[in-house]
Scaffold this motif. Structure first.
Motif, PDB file in Angstrom:
ATOM      1  N   ASP A  21       0.804  -1.146  -0.128  1.00  0.00           N
ATOM      2  CA  ASP A  21      -0.079   0.101  -0.113  1.00  0.00           C
ATOM      3  C   ASP A  21       0.769   1.245   0.124  1.00  0.00           C
ATOM      4  O   ASP A  21       0.336   2.270  -0.276  1.00  0.00           O
ATOM      5  N   GLY A  49     -10.279  -1.210   6.485  1.00  0.00           N
ATOM      6  CA  GLY A  49      -9.199  -2.172   6.087  1.00  0.00           C
ATOM      7  C   GLY A  49      -7.958  -1.363   6.439  1.00  0.00           C
ATOM      8  O   GLY A  49      -7.914  -0.285   6.294  1.00  0.00           O
ATOM      9  N   GLY A  93     -11.405  -6.850   0.012  1.00  0.00           N
ATOM     10  CA  GLY A  93     -12.481  -7.262   0.875  1.00  0.00           C
ATOM     11  C   GLY A  93     -13.489  -6.020   1.142  1.00  0.00           C
ATOM     12  O   GLY A  93     -14.769  -6.432   0.665  1.00  0.00           O
ATOM     13  N   ILE A  98     -17.844  -7.017   0.695  1.00  0.00           N
ATOM     14  CA  ILE A  98     -18.944  -6.422   1.214  1.00  0.00           C
ATOM     15  C   ILE A  98     -19.688  -5.239   0.293  1.00  0.00           C
ATOM     16  O   ILE A  98     -20.819  -4.946   0.249  1.00  0.00           O
ATOM     17  N   ASN A 120      -4.770  -7.463  -1.977  1.00  0.00           N
ATOM     18  CA  ASN A 120      -3.665  -8.176  -1.501  1.00  0.00           C
ATOM     19  C   ASN A 120      -4.457  -9.757  -1.344  1.00  0.00           C
ATOM     20  O   ASN A 120      -3.569 -10.450  -0.614  1.00  0.00           O
ATOM     21  N   THR A 126      -8.195  -7.466   9.585  1.00  0.00           N
ATOM     22  CA  THR A 126      -8.633  -8.531  10.557  1.00  0.00           C
ATOM     23  C   THR A 126      -7.783  -9.767  10.719  1.00  0.00           C
ATOM     24  O   THR A 126      -8.289 -10.778  11.164  1.00  0.00           O
TER      25      THR A 126
HETATM   26  C1  LIG Z   1     -19.717  -4.542   8.763  1.00  0.00           C
HETATM   27  C2  LIG Z   1     -18.461  -5.027   8.950  1.00  0.00           C
HETATM   28  N1  LIG Z   1     -18.279  -6.279   8.894  1.00  0.00           N
HETATM   29  C3  LIG Z   1     -16.969  -6.631   9.186  1.00  0.00           C
HETATM   30  C4  LIG Z   1     -15.944  -5.982   9.308  1.00  0.00           C
HETATM   31  C5  LIG Z   1     -14.641  -6.422   9.871  1.00  0.00           C
HETATM   32  N2  LIG Z   1     -13.582  -5.720   8.888  1.00  0.00           N
HETATM   33  C6  LIG Z   1     -12.819  -4.815   8.986  1.00  0.00           C
HETATM   34  S1  LIG Z   1     -11.721  -4.720   7.634  1.00  0.00           S
HETATM   35  C7  LIG Z   1     -12.361  -6.088   7.142  1.00  0.00           C
HETATM   36  C8  LIG Z   1     -11.715  -6.692   5.827  1.00  0.00           C
HETATM   37  C9  LIG Z   1     -10.367  -5.830   5.267  1.00  0.00           C
HETATM   38  O1  LIG Z   1      -9.952  -6.503   4.250  1.00  0.00           O
HETATM   39  P1  LIG Z   1      -9.701  -5.500   2.978  1.00  0.00           P
HETATM   40  O2  LIG Z   1     -10.812  -4.906   2.408  1.00  0.00           O
HETATM   41  O3  LIG Z   1      -9.279  -6.411   1.771  1.00  0.00           O
HETATM   42  O4  LIG Z   1      -8.536  -4.505   3.539  1.00  0.00           O
HETATM   43  P2  LIG Z   1      -7.061  -4.752   3.806  1.00  0.00           P
HETATM   44  O5  LIG Z   1      -7.092  -4.869   5.280  1.00  0.00           O
HETATM   45  O6  LIG Z   1      -6.373  -6.216   3.285  1.00  0.00           O
HETATM   46  O7  LIG Z   1      -6.230  -3.684   3.260  1.00  0.00           O
HETATM   47  C10 LIG Z   1     -13.269  -6.876   7.545  1.00  0.00           C
HETATM   48  C11 LIG Z   1     -13.929  -7.975   7.660  1.00  0.00           C
HETATM   49  C12 LIG Z   1     -16.581  -4.485   9.689  1.00  0.00           C
HETATM   50  N3  LIG Z   1     -15.371  -3.477  10.185  1.00  0.00           N
HETATM   51  N4  LIG Z   1     -17.414  -4.095   9.570  1.00  0.00           N
END
Ligand SMILES: Cc1ncc(C[n+]2csc(CCOP(=O)(O)OP(=O)(O)O)c2C)c(N)n1
Ligand code: SF4
Length: 287
Positions: A21, A49, A93, A98, A120, A126
């Motif tokens: 990043d 994230g 993610g 979502i 990634n 998480t």
């Molecule tokens: C509604 C909701 N569900 C689940 C979460 C938990 N959560 C936070 S970040 C994340 C996933 C992050 O993955 P990504 O978008 O790929 O980002 P990265 O951290 O890999 O950069 C999750 C499941 C949340 N914050 N809110």
């Protein structure tokens, strides 16, 4: 060309050393400098994230929203103030899981926004669960016996859903990444820049080395970026060879240009149509 330092803030990025990043942040700063866009003409919207923390590390307007809902905020802002350069930044993610429905509809509507996904292939924040782009068979915290479903192919999805600019970049090729972001911002219409951005802490499979053995540039191979069929064919290349570069670009009227409500000009420049007293009262309600 502006000075890149214009887009820097004192806050240090909190990503793990080596996280892909960092190159994306630098790429956005370089692209804005090359396009001579002032920080106060940029809004960067994110979800949740590691990657979604990016707006805090960049000098511009920023909105750190909730998980998967960055695109609705970005499209709302763009509708109200089409003069703003709106960038959405987040993870696979956040955007391909979502938030997938918002991404799909923004592409078919062709909002003039730039979507940079730091892909990634894992949930980083998480601590290492499988994401929608984790490869079949890969073991992760949430899939100790290996992922049993097929991953999403964001490039093919963007192509068939109407994104008018579709590109892929790699955090290990920083100057090329900056160029992809620059072209994406310059493009009028929805642009996707999917960045292969290794998570050095939780994804031990899709590493810099793994990508370096496979990646090649489409532009070095005479790829025609105007041909949708060729782009779709290229989007299926993975494993042995992985293309980066612009897959496809085309012109189509944007949602903002067709929206009847904007024919009188940007909403931000319209009179509120209420008295100053009432305006003050309404503002006070939110204080
Ligand atoms: C509604 C909701 N569900 C689940 C979460 C938990 N959560 C936070 S970040 C994340 C996933 C992050 O993955 P990504 O978008 O790929 O980002 P990265 O951290 O890999 O950069 C999750 C499941 C949340 N914050 N809110
Ligand atoms: S956990 Fe992964 S995605 Fe998050 S900052 Fe560290 S290397 Fe980057």
């Amino acid at each position: 060309m502006r000075d890149v330092s214009m887009y820097k803030v004192e806050t240090k990025a909190t990503w793990c050393p080596g996280c892909g990043d960092f190159a994306v942040l630098r790429g956005i700063q370089m692209a804005l400098a090359a396009l001579e866009i002032n920080p106060n003409d940029v809004l960067v919207v994110s979800g949740i994230g590691c990657s979604s923390n990016l707006p805090g590390f960049l000098k511009s307007y920023g909105f750190h929203g909730i998980h998967g809902r960055a695109i609705p905020v970005a499209t709302g802002a763009k509708l109200v103030n089409p003069d703003l350069n709106v960038i959405v930044a987040g993870g696979d993610g956040d955007g391909y899981g979502i938030g997938l429905n918002h991404w799909v509809h923004a592409m078919r509507r062709n909002f003039d926004i730039t979507y940079i996904v730091m892909n990634n292939q894992i949930y980083g924040l998480t601590t290492g669960q499988a994401s929608p782009t984790t490869e079949k068979g890969q073991r992760s915290k949430s899939t100790p016996a290996g992922v049993i479903e097929l991953p999403i192919n964001p490039i093919s999805m963007a192509l068939v859903t109407g994104s008018t600019f579709v590109a892929r970049a790699f955090s290990g090729d920083a100057d090329h990444l900056a160029k992809m972001v620059e072209l994406g911002i310059k493009h009028k219409g929805f642009s996707l820049v999917d960045v292969l951005s290794p998570c050095v802490t939780y994804n031990k499979h899709n590493t810099y080395q793994w990508f370096r053995e496979r990646i090649y540039r489409l532009e070095d191979n005479g790829h025609n970026t105007k041909n949708l069929d060729d782009a779709i064919k290229k989007s299926y290349e993975w494993d042995a060879k992985i293309p980066i570069g612009v897959f496809y670009e085309t012109d189509r009227t944007t949602y903002e240009d067709e929206e009847p409500g904007l024919k009188r000009g940007p909403v931000v420049s319209q009179p509120l149509g209420i008295s100053q007293e009432l305006g003050k009262e309404l503002l006070e309600e939110f204080e």
